[in-house]
Design a protein around this motif. Structure first.
Motif, PDB file in Angstrom:
ATOM      1  N   GLY A 128       0.829  -1.201   0.000  1.00  0.00           N
ATOM      2  CA  GLY A 128       0.000   0.000   0.000  1.00  0.00           C
ATOM      3  C   GLY A 128       0.860   1.246   0.000  1.00  0.00           C
ATOM      4  O   GLY A 128       0.509   2.260   0.595  1.00  0.00           O
ATOM      5  N   VAL A 129       2.007   1.166  -0.652  1.00  0.00           N
ATOM      6  CA  VAL A 129       2.938   2.293  -0.693  1.00  0.00           C
ATOM      7  C   VAL A 129       3.189   2.690  -2.144  1.00  0.00           C
ATOM      8  O   VAL A 129       3.126   1.860  -3.051  1.00  0.00           O
ATOM      9  N   GLY A 130       3.494   3.957  -2.338  1.00  0.00           N
ATOM     10  CA  GLY A 130       3.841   4.440  -3.667  1.00  0.00           C
ATOM     11  C   GLY A 130       5.152   3.802  -4.107  1.00  0.00           C
ATOM     12  O   GLY A 130       6.018   3.511  -3.287  1.00  0.00           O
ATOM     13  N   LEU A 131       5.280   3.581  -5.408  1.00  0.00           N
ATOM     14  CA  LEU A 131       6.468   2.899  -5.921  1.00  0.00           C
ATOM     15  C   LEU A 131       7.473   3.900  -6.483  1.00  0.00           C
ATOM     16  O   LEU A 131       7.099   4.889  -7.108  1.00  0.00           O
ATOM     17  N   LEU A 132       8.741   3.612  -6.231  1.00  0.00           N
ATOM     18  CA  LEU A 132       9.831   4.395  -6.788  1.00  0.00           C
ATOM     19  C   LEU A 132      10.838   3.424  -7.387  1.00  0.00           C
ATOM     20  O   LEU A 132      10.953   2.293  -6.915  1.00  0.00           O
TER      21      LEU A 132
ATOM     22  N   GLY B 110      14.160   1.366  -8.002  1.00  0.00           N
ATOM     23  CA  GLY B 110      15.123   0.902  -7.006  1.00  0.00           C
ATOM     24  C   GLY B 110      14.437   0.082  -5.940  1.00  0.00           C
ATOM     25  O   GLY B 110      13.511  -0.663  -6.219  1.00  0.00           O
ATOM     26  N   GLU B 111      14.892   0.248  -4.699  1.00  0.00           N
ATOM     27  CA  GLU B 111      14.447  -0.666  -3.646  1.00  0.00           C
ATOM     28  C   GLU B 111      12.964  -0.581  -3.346  1.00  0.00           C
ATOM     29  O   GLU B 111      12.408  -1.493  -2.750  1.00  0.00           O
ATOM     30  N   CYS B 112      12.311   0.517  -3.731  1.00  0.00           N
ATOM     31  CA  CYS B 112      10.876   0.645  -3.492  1.00  0.00           C
ATOM     32  C   CYS B 112      10.072   0.403  -4.778  1.00  0.00           C
ATOM     33  O   CYS B 112       8.950   0.882  -4.923  1.00  0.00           O
ATOM     34  N   GLY B 113      10.650  -0.330  -5.706  1.00  0.00           N
ATOM     35  CA  GLY B 113      10.003  -0.493  -6.998  1.00  0.00           C
ATOM     36  C   GLY B 113       9.193  -1.763  -7.156  1.00  0.00           C
ATOM     37  O   GLY B 113       8.326  -1.849  -8.019  1.00  0.00           O
ATOM     38  N   LYS B 114       9.497  -2.769  -6.323  1.00  0.00           N
ATOM     39  CA  LYS B 114       8.749  -4.035  -6.421  1.00  0.00           C
ATOM     40  C   LYS B 114       8.159  -4.329  -5.059  1.00  0.00           C
ATOM     41  O   LYS B 114       8.890  -4.641  -4.123  1.00  0.00           O
ATOM     42  N   VAL B 115       6.879  -4.197  -4.948  1.00  0.00           N
ATOM     43  CA  VAL B 115       6.215  -4.505  -3.679  1.00  0.00           C
ATOM     44  C   VAL B 115       5.318  -5.694  -3.963  1.00  0.00           C
ATOM     45  O   VAL B 115       4.179  -5.554  -4.382  1.00  0.00           O
ATOM     46  N   ASP B 116       5.899  -6.903  -3.774  1.00  0.00           N
ATOM     47  CA  ASP B 116       5.307  -8.124  -4.319  1.00  0.00           C
ATOM     48  C   ASP B 116       4.748  -9.029  -3.231  1.00  0.00           C
ATOM     49  O   ASP B 116       5.304 -10.076  -2.923  1.00  0.00           O
ATOM     50  N   ILE B 117       3.602  -8.633  -2.690  1.00  0.00           N
ATOM     51  CA  ILE B 117       2.949  -9.438  -1.643  1.00  0.00           C
ATOM     52  C   ILE B 117       2.657 -10.845  -2.150  1.00  0.00           C
ATOM     53  O   ILE B 117       2.588 -11.794  -1.366  1.00  0.00           O
ATOM     54  N   GLU B 118       2.525 -10.987  -3.477  1.00  0.00           N
ATOM     55  CA  GLU B 118       2.269 -12.323  -4.019  1.00  0.00           C
ATOM     56  C   GLU B 118       3.405 -13.290  -3.705  1.00  0.00           C
ATOM     57  O   GLU B 118       3.228 -14.503  -3.753  1.00  0.00           O
ATOM     58  N   SER B 119       4.580 -12.757  -3.350  1.00  0.00           N
ATOM     59  CA  SER B 119       5.712 -13.641  -3.072  1.00  0.00           C
ATOM     60  C   SER B 119       5.521 -14.453  -1.796  1.00  0.00           C
ATOM     61  O   SER B 119       6.123 -15.522  -1.650  1.00  0.00           O
ATOM     62  N   VAL B 120       4.707 -13.981  -0.864  1.00  0.00           N
ATOM     63  CA  VAL B 120       4.609 -14.716   0.407  1.00  0.00           C
ATOM     64  C   VAL B 120       4.011 -16.108   0.205  1.00  0.00           C
ATOM     65  O   VAL B 120       4.348 -17.040   0.943  1.00  0.00           O
ATOM     66  N   ALA B 121       3.147 -16.251  -0.783  1.00  0.00           N
ATOM     67  CA  ALA B 121       2.569 -17.577  -1.053  1.00  0.00           C
ATOM     68  C   ALA B 121       3.669 -18.568  -1.418  1.00  0.00           C
ATOM     69  O   ALA B 121       3.713 -19.693  -0.893  1.00  0.00           O
ATOM     70  N   GLU B 122       4.588 -18.144  -2.273  1.00  0.00           N
ATOM     71  CA  GLU B 122       5.653 -19.044  -2.726  1.00  0.00           C
ATOM     72  C   GLU B 122       6.714 -19.256  -1.637  1.00  0.00           C
ATOM     73  O   GLU B 122       7.221 -20.367  -1.464  1.00  0.00           O
TER      74      GLU B 122
END
Lengths: 381, 384
Positions: free
Chosen positions: B270-274, B276-288
């Motif tokens: 739920g954060v704005g993307l920039l 670099g380090e704030c460019g991929k906010v991938d909650i879908e990764s927790v499933a894997e």
């Protein structure tokens, strides 16, 4: 040509029915039963939900970044900058990079950050597209003002007016009064005053960012001598139905972000005092923007769900992020509803996202483009 | 005795009862199950139709450490490495943050120093209710906080001080851990001789806990900074947790292969993307991550995100493919295990602290699910 078959079609005004939706190019061609067009791509949507694209009434998407510095959302050289126009700041790469369309958000109001008493003029953009020009829905849609502590922090630290709420309101009243008394020759020479002419005429709404009830009270007092101004309170965390009832003027409301707690304002909201406003017209708009830039792709839906948890129905939540912001921003003839003739901005969800977290976004069309299928525009960010 | 009766009970042990009772004696759970016997004198909470779950554990937050305005007590930005300081002294137990936590069903928070410094200080696990910080604290320390990437670079690089780059950050961590090794070697060589003892150094003492694998490094890192964390953990044979973990979907293999990774604490979203380090906010990764057997938790980073979004984010994990009960584990037992406090909290089992959240509706599934009662140490601390 695309036909979306048999979905639950939510029109954005409270009506839901099973129907087909036909899209041609970038517009909605027809909505009805058993639509038939030769050579149309068919999308089966039985038991799926078809919504108008969501609209975030206020955002900084496209004007913050591309790093922690380099923002173009705040001209903080002067607390009074009504002549600033966000269209010169909007970077479509910044907007595309947010991928907010993956949560069904297809348009957003983009506004200068509210850290000036008068911050400038906002515009409305699609959330996906290949140039600012192609993405723009409307320009100069509202004047942004602010009376919160965010303004005091910026200028107070410099020992420059406004350091206090007294300073904020002195500047606001002075500028509006000067503009209302200006002669044509004054206006020609003074772009600040000139920018306020449509505000005073009521043709450009004045969005005043405020938080607590005391700030709202002060806004109503200060603007009482200006009855022609179309006043919209944004943020409006401490608003109550009683305050609106006794405002002495028509008042529209854009509720601010409830998900970020660094903003102490979230503790000001008393949901039970606000909910009755949703039974009145025009009902409040739900946004995901406050005094900060943290809103992400999930944030608008989350804010709708914040109010859903506290008593709004699914359809009320939907209206508050579709038809209500479209009407407020004066773009209801383009976006915010599912109606023939409007832009083909819509999303298909597997279930109703206002009811269950299991709901997945299956497809989203922005200006007729099936963005998940095409992969979207590759932002250079 | 207190009995939470007839609820749908998610225990976070792999068992969910359609209808069961939870028996509580003083501050501990004594039994959970169907058709349990209890004395007539027991106090009853009728949970019919309610969803009963372990009190939620937020694996990464800053509750009570950031006050109104600009006041803060969690970033001691006077030196890029401050391993000798402790978050527990920053926590204002009367902060509204704890009220919001109780309203959301959060009963335990892992409170960390901020990310202004490369080495930020010790992390404590605290309950949401209690008479004092001593009363609320479950365990201190649970970890030593570190931060990679843009935050410490921004604080010190802008002053022309190290670290100005990620190279500098990695070296600061290695220098501190090596200094601690030297300190403890000298200590060993002194063999009790006070004359030969190195002078006491709280920071090196705390780094020693890390070197002895008593506590993990709790590392703020995203994307390729996660690999720096794993490399340093391997070099020094120390434990680590990866916190925030944006971009984890690029590193499943590397994360799964680490022998030093205690767990991953994902969020917030739920954060704005920039770029670099704030460019991929991938909650879908927790499933894997969860599927591959890594302990995975979800955080609010409170007060960055409001407390109730711990459940909202678990809901987003469900939306993006995590089975519902696995998502609830991520805000209960997994978080407790990562913090090393699962002997006390994180599940509904006999012998554990009586920390319970009762919801109307099913959290992380129904969007309208609302916490109606929060019990901490057997006492109702919040009721709606």
């Amino acid at each position: 040509m695309v036909i979306i078959r048999n979905g639950y079609v939510h029109d954005g005004h409270g009506d839901v029915r099973v129907a087909d939706v036909a899209l041609r190019g970038n517009t909605i061609l027809a909505i009805g039963e058993r639509l038939a067009y030769p050579d149309a791509q068919e999308i089966e949507a039985r038991e799926r939900h078809v919504f108008p694209g969501f609209i975030n009434a206020l955002s900084y998407w496209g004007i913050f970044g591309p790093a922690w510095t380099g923002h173009d959302h705040s001209e903080l050289s002067d607390p009074v900058t009504p002549h600033m126009d966000v269209r010169y700041a909007f970077d479509h790469d910044g907007m595309n990079f947010q991928r907010v369309y993956t949560y069904g958000v297809t348009a957003a109001g983009v506004a200068p950050q509210p850290f000036n008493v008068l911050a400038g003029q906002m515009a409305v953009y699609k959330t996906h597209g290949r140039s600012p020009q192609k993405m723009q829905v409307a320009g100069n849609t509202a004047m942004i003002a602010s009376v919160t502590s965010g303004v005091k922090k910026v200028y107070g630290a410099r020992t420059v007016t406004p350091m206090t709420r007294m300073g904020i309101f002195a500047l606001l009243i002075q500028e509006l009064t000067k503009a209302s008394q200006a002669k044509a020759s004054d206006l020609a020479e003074n772009p600040k005053l000139n920018a306020l002419v449509p505000v005073l005429a009521g043709s450009m709404p004045l969005f005043v960012n405020c938080a607590g009830a005391a700030e709202i009270d002060a806004v109503l007092l200060a603007l009482a001598p200006f009855p022609t101004i179309r006043l919209v309170l944004t943020g409006a965390y401490g608003i109550s139905e009683a305050q609106v009832r006794h405002a002495g003027r028509d008042l529209e409301i854009v509720l601010g972000d409830q998900t970020e707690a660094f903003s102490q304002a979230v503790r000001l909201t008393k949901a039970e005092e606000v909910l009755p406003l949703f039974a009145k017209m025009p009902a409040p708009v739900i946004s995901c923007t406050g005094d900060n830039t943290t809103a992400g792709k999930e944030s608008l839906l989350w804010n709708a769900l914040w109010w859903r948890k506290r008593g709004l129905s699914s359809e009320q939540c939907l209206q508050a992020i579709t038809s209500a912001p479209a009407r407020l921003l004066g773009v209801e003839d383009r976006i915010g509803s599912l109606k023939p003739g409007l832009d083909a901005d819509l999303a298909i969800w597997s279930q109703n996202p206002f009811d269950t977290y299991e709901a997945e976004l299956l497809k989203v069309f922005v200006s007729g483009e099936d963005v998940l299928a095409t992969g979207g525009y590759r932002s250079c960010w | 005795m207190l009995v939470i009766k007839n609820g749908r009970v998610f225990t976070a042990t792999g068992i969910t009862y359609a209808v069961a009772d939870v028996l509580i004696e003083n501050d501990k759970i004594v039994a959970v199950g169907e058709n349990l016997m209890y004395p007539d004198s027991a106090e009853i909470i009728d949970a019919t139709g309610r969803f009963v779950m372990p009190g939620i554990v937020d694996a990464h937050s800053h509750l009570g450490g950031f006050g109104a305005g600009d006041e803060q007590d969690l970033n001691e930005m006077t030196n890029h490495a401050t391993p000798g300081i402790e978050a527990i002294y920053a926590i204002d137990t009367k902060s509204n943050d704890f009220i919001a936590a109780l309203e959301a069903g959060i009963t335990t928070s892992v409170v960390a120093p901020g990310s202004g410094n490369v080495i930020g200080g010790l992390v404590a696990a605290v309950k949401s209710a209690g008479r004092s910080i001593q009363d609320m604290c479950i365990k201190n320390p649970v970890a030593l906080k570190m931060a990679l990437g843009g935050n410490p670079k921004g604080v010190y690089g802008s002053k022309n001080q190290m670290p100005m780059t990620r190279m500098g950050i990695a070296q600061i961590i290695r220098d501190n851990l090596n200094a601690a090794k030297v300190y403890f070697n000298k200590r060993a060589q002194a063999d009790g001789d006070a004359e030969k003892q190195p002078p006491y150094d709280a920071g090196l003492e705390n780094l020693g806990r890390v070197l002895r694998r008593e506590i993990p490094l709790k590392v703020h890192c995203e994307q390729f900074d996660m690999m720096t964390t794993l490399a340093i953990a391997a070099e020094f044979d120390i434990l680590c947790t990866i916190d925030h973990a944006w971009g984890a979907s690029d590193y499943y293999d590397e994360l799964a292969a680490s022998k030093n990774l205690v767990g991953i604490v994902f969020g917030p979203i739920g954060v704005g993307l920039l770029p670099g380090e704030c460019g991929k906010v991938d909650i879908e990764s927790v499933a894997e991550l969860d599927r591959r057997g890594m302990l995975t938790a979800i955080m609010t980073d409170g007060p960055i995100m409001t407390a109730e979004l711990i459940v909202g984010q678990a809901g987003e994990a469900v939306r993006t493919g995590t089975p519902h009960e696995r998502a609830l584990n991520m805000i209960t037992i997994n978080a407790a295990k990562i913090a090393g406090i699962d002997d006390r909290v994180g599940s509904i089992e006999a012998g554990k602290d009586a920390d319970i959240a009762i919801f109307k509706g099913v959290p992380a599934l129904d969007t309208t699910a609302t916490c109606v009662r929060t019990i901490v140490n057997g006492r109702t601390a919040f009721q709606r």
